[in-house]
Design a protein around this motif. Sequence first.
Motif: not given
Length: 160
Positions: A104-133
Motif C-alpha cells: 500500500l505504501i508502494e502503490m503511489p510509486f507503482l502508479y507513477l511507473l504505470t503512468m510513465a511506462d504503461d506497465a501493468p505495475a498497478i495490477i501487479m501491486g493489487l494482485v499482491v495486496i489481494f493475495g495477501s489479504s
Amino acid sequence: MKAGSTFFLKLTIFFIGLPILAVCIYGLSRFDPNSPYWALPELENLQYPLLIGMYIGMIPFFFALYQTLKLLAYIDKNEAFSNMSVAALKKIKYSAIAIIVVYLIEMPFLYLLTMADDAPAIIMGLVVIFGSSVIAVFAAVLQKLLQQAIDIKAENDLIV
C-alpha cells in the motif's frame, strides 16, 4: 500421522519460495541505475523506492513461508492442536498484513511507473495486496478455529 503426509505441502512451499528467492538474487539486482530504461526523466526517481519496497516485502513473505513449514512440522509431530500452531498462524497473519502495508505504501510509486511506462505495475501491486489479504483472512479464521478447538479439547480433558 506419518511424517511424510505433509511432504507434498512442504515441497509446494519450497517451490513457491524458490522463484521468489531467484527474483531477489537475480531479478531485482537487474535494476541497473546505468540502464537507459531508468534514465528516462519520469523513471529516474522511481527505481530505488520500488526496489526497496520489493525487498522489504520479501522479508515478511519468507518469514511466513518459514512459519508455514513450522506449522507443517507441528502437524507431522501430532502437535497440530497446540498453542504453537496458533502462534504460527498468528505470525503468518501478521506477515500477510505487513506485506499489505508495504505494498500500500508502494502503490503511489507503482502508479507513477504505470503512468510513465504503461506497465501493468498497478495490477501487479493489487494482485499482491489481494493475495495477501486472502492469506491474512484465511490465517485469522484458522487461528480462531484452532484456538476454539484447543479450548474445547482442554475442557473435555478436564471433564474426563
